[in-house]
Structure formats: structure tokens, C-alpha cells
Design an enzyme around this catalytic site. Structure first.
Site, short mmCIF file in Angstrom:
data_model
loop_
_atom_site.label_atom_id
_atom_site.label_comp_id
_atom_site.label_asym_id
_atom_site.label_seq_id
_atom_site.Cartn_x
_atom_site.Cartn_y
_atom_site.Cartn_z
N SER A 59 0.79 -1.24 0.00
CA SER A 59 0.00 0.00 0.00
C SER A 59 0.82 1.28 0.00
O SER A 59 0.27 2.36 -0.22
CB SER A 59 -0.95 0.02 1.20
OG SER A 59 -2.04 -0.82 0.94
N LYS A 75 0.50 3.37 -2.99
CA LYS A 75 -0.66 4.27 -3.17
C LYS A 75 -0.22 5.73 -3.15
O LYS A 75 -0.89 6.59 -3.74
CB LYS A 75 -1.70 3.99 -2.08
CG LYS A 75 -2.36 2.60 -2.21
CD LYS A 75 -3.21 2.26 -1.00
CE LYS A 75 -3.83 0.86 -1.12
NZ LYS A 75 -4.51 0.44 0.12
N TYR A 94 -3.42 -2.42 -10.42
CA TYR A 94 -3.30 -2.19 -8.97
C TYR A 94 -2.43 -3.26 -8.30
O TYR A 94 -1.55 -2.95 -7.50
CB TYR A 94 -4.71 -2.15 -8.36
CG TYR A 94 -4.71 -2.15 -6.85
CD1 TYR A 94 -4.31 -1.03 -6.12
CD2 TYR A 94 -5.10 -3.29 -6.13
CE1 TYR A 94 -4.29 -1.04 -4.73
CE2 TYR A 94 -5.10 -3.30 -4.75
CZ TYR A 94 -4.69 -2.18 -4.05
OH TYR A 94 -4.67 -2.20 -2.68
N TYR A 144 -4.82 3.84 7.80
CA TYR A 144 -6.20 3.34 7.89
C TYR A 144 -6.85 3.75 9.20
O TYR A 144 -6.72 4.90 9.62
CB TYR A 144 -6.23 1.81 7.68
CG TYR A 144 -5.31 1.36 6.59
CD1 TYR A 144 -5.55 1.77 5.28
CD2 TYR A 144 -4.19 0.58 6.84
CE1 TYR A 144 -4.70 1.39 4.26
CE2 TYR A 144 -3.33 0.21 5.82
CZ TYR A 144 -3.59 0.62 4.54
OH TYR A 144 -2.74 0.25 3.55
N VAL A 198 1.14 -3.59 3.81
CA VAL A 198 0.94 -4.86 4.48
C VAL A 198 2.19 -5.77 4.36
O VAL A 198 2.30 -6.78 5.05
CB VAL A 198 -0.36 -5.50 3.93
CG1 VAL A 198 -0.12 -6.23 2.62
CG2 VAL A 198 -1.04 -6.36 4.93
#
Ligand code: GLN
Length: 314
Positions: free
Chosen positions: A65, A68, A192, A243, A261
Site C-alpha cells: 500500500s 498508493k 493495482y 487506515y 501490508v
């Protein structure tokens, strides 16, 4: 307070080697499940051009992530503020792969760092092309940011993500139903999953993050983004980068950070440092347990914080 960063890295690396609670390695794909949880790495790229490293800082890991951040930077370059018609800018308070919020919010994800938001960003970056074009662009971008052409994608990770990505497929299909995903879902997810499967070491990641500590400038000259955009990306990292644990990370560490992760975290101290930490064991929110602890230690000892005057820091 002036602190020797080399000594501090030695201190942090030693403290992390003794840590008892190392979290749990992600197990949703075999490639991540088999990573040795004993590892810990840290790299600090400073505003004056130094790179200091400790522990397993040269070992490649799946950035997941953290990609991102780079994908968002590319998407803003393509469509500018129009992106915010399709993705929000609020912390979600939910897990990174939560589905429930999307229904309430009519297929508009809360922010670009939860999976749903990153899938919309991947849709923007696809821009009518085949996934391999978007993936190639992303890889070139990350290599340019880090100044390192050795950065590559781990194809086995990308393939495993595709084989197990049922939740991401659900998110993408759901948003397609709201016309917030424009390309075929398998193409968007193919892109992705490949961006998540980029492998970098702490050194490479800290180098790639330098534009965010330098108000958008590339250390080699020229601009990656405008100062305003760099500040906004940092703001999103602070409020949404961990998050549903973003508030806790801001409280404990106090600087913008984005976790993955795979156990990595990229953290930015504007004007001072781009920091990458990695340790594969995760806490309950899916963020690196030791990575967070190491950044907390670093922030405490340096005084680095976006919430204190710069003169307080070493
Ligand atoms: N590839 C992972 C997923 O989409 C990335 C999530 C993460 O790093 N938190 O589920």
C-alpha cells in the site's frame, strides 16, 4: 537538541532486535507469509543529501500500500483536482479493505489510501491504456524518484494477489456499478496488484520519498509536484496513511506516514528527512508493529514532528 543520526540508527536497530512483540506477518498470500519476521531495516534520507541506514536496509520487500502514495502523485499529475470528484479526503475509521462504507457513500471511497480509493486511482492511471502501459509508467516513476533503475516488480506476488483478491474485486465491481470505475475491473486490478507488488529496500524507499520532504522538488533538479500538492499528499498520509490506526500513528509518531501490508512504512519529516522502516510483522490494524515502534522512538529522540516548531528538533 542535536542528535547524531548514525548513533540513533544503531540505538533503534538494537532496540528493535530485542523487541518481544514483533506482530504477525501477513498470510493472505504465500509470498508474504514466508518472509522472516526477525528482519528490521531503517533508512533515513536527509534534506542535506545524506542516506543513513541500519539493519536490513538493503533487503527488498513488497511495498504494497505504500505504492498508493506514488500512484496518487501520478494520478494528480494526470487529472489534477478533478480526482477529488471521485475520491474523498477524509480518514475512513475502517479497515483498509472495508466494503460497508462504500454503500453509504454511493461508491465514492473515503480517501485514496484505503483499497477502494487506490482502485479508483489505478483506474485514473490506466487512462484508456493496457495495464502493462500503466504498470510501466508507475515503475519508471518510482525508479526516477529513487534514482535507481534496479527497482522491479515481483511477478509472483502480483499473480498471487490476483488469485486471492476477492475483496478487491468486490470493491472494484461495486464502484463500477456506481460508474466510479471506468475500465474493465480485471484491467484496473491487474494494474493495482502490480503496483502493490513493486519491491524496494528501505534505502530505495527513503530515496523515493525525498520529493515529499522537499516541497515537491526532485533532489536531482526539477519538480515532481508543486509545493501545494506535496503538502496535500503529506496531509493525506498523516490523516489516512494508517487506515483506522491513523489517529494513533499521528499521536505516537506525529509525522506523515504510509504503511503497507508487507511491513514497510514511508514517513516524511518536511524539510528534514524521508524515512523508510521495514519489519514484516503487523499489528491488528495491518501496520508494521516494529516499524511503528521504530518511528515512535526516532520521533521522540529527534523531536521531529509536524506539531512542534522546527527549532525544537535536532
Ligand atoms: N495488496 C494489498 C491489498 O490490496 C495491499 C493492502 C495493504 O498494503 N494494506 O489488499
Amino acid at each position: 537538541m542535536t542528535i547524531d543520526l548514525t548513533d540513533l540508527i544503531t540505538e533503534i536497530t538494537a532496540a528493535m532486535a530485542e523487541a518481544e512483540d514483533r506482530g504477525r506477518v501477513a498470510t493472505y498470500i504465500p509470498e508474504l507469509a514466508k518472509v522472516d519476521p526477525a528482519q528490521f531495516g531503517i533508512a533515513i534520507a536527509t534534506a542535506d543529501g545524506r542516506v543513513l541506514t541500519g539493519g536490513d536496509a538493503e533487503t527488498g520487500f513488497s511495498i504494497q500500500s505504500i505504492s498508493k502514495v506514488f500512484a496518487l502523485t501520478l494520478a494528480l499529475g494526470k487529472v489534477g483536482d478533478q480526482l477529488w470528484d471521485r475520491v474523498g479526503r477524509e480518514p475512513s475509521g475502517n479497515a483498509f479493505n472495508s466494503i460497508t462504507q462504500l454503500e453509504h457513500e454511493q461508491g465514492i471511497p473515503r480517501n485514496p489510501f484505503i483499497n477502494a480509493g487506490a482502485i479508483v486511482v489505478a483506474d485514473v492511471n490506466l487512462g484508456g491504456h493496457q495495464p502493462r502501459v500503466a504498470i510501466g509508467e508507475m515503475l519508471r516513476f518510482v525508479r526516477y524518484l529513487a534514482g535507481d533503475d534496479a527497482i522491479a516488480i515481483n511477478e509472483a506476488v502480483a499473480t498471487s494477489e490476483t488469485a486471492t483478491g476477492f475483496r478487491n474485486m468486490a470493491l472494484a465491481n461495486y464502484m463500477r456499478a456506481f460508474n466510479n470505475v471506468h475500465h474493465p475491473v480485471d484491467l484496473v486490478l491487474g494494474s493495482y496488484f502490480h503496483q502493490c507488488a513493486i519491491e524496494m529496500s528501505c534505502r530505495q524507499l527513503a530515496l523515493a520519498g525525498r520529493y515529499l520532504m522537499m516541497d515537491g522538488r526532485h533532489p536531482g533538479g526539477g519538480r515532481v509536484v508543486s509545493p501545494r500538492r506535496a503538502r496535500r499528499i503529506n496531509a493525506l498520509m498523516l490523516t489516512c496513511g494508517h487506515y483506522d490506526a491513523s489517529g494513533d500513528f499521528a499521536f505516537r509518531v506525529g509525522i506523515p506516514g504510509k504503511s503497507g501490508v508487507g511491513g514497510g512504512i514511508l514517513a516524511i519529516v518536511p524539510g528534514r528527512a524521508s524515512i523508510a522502516v521495514w519489519s514484516p510483522g503487523l499489528n491488528a490494524s495491518g501496520n508494521s508493529a516494529l516499524g511503528t515502534a521504530a518511528l515512535e522512538h526516532l520521533a521522540r529522540r529527534t523531536g521531529w514532528s509536524v506539531f512542534s516548531p522546527p527549532e525544537d528538533a535536532g
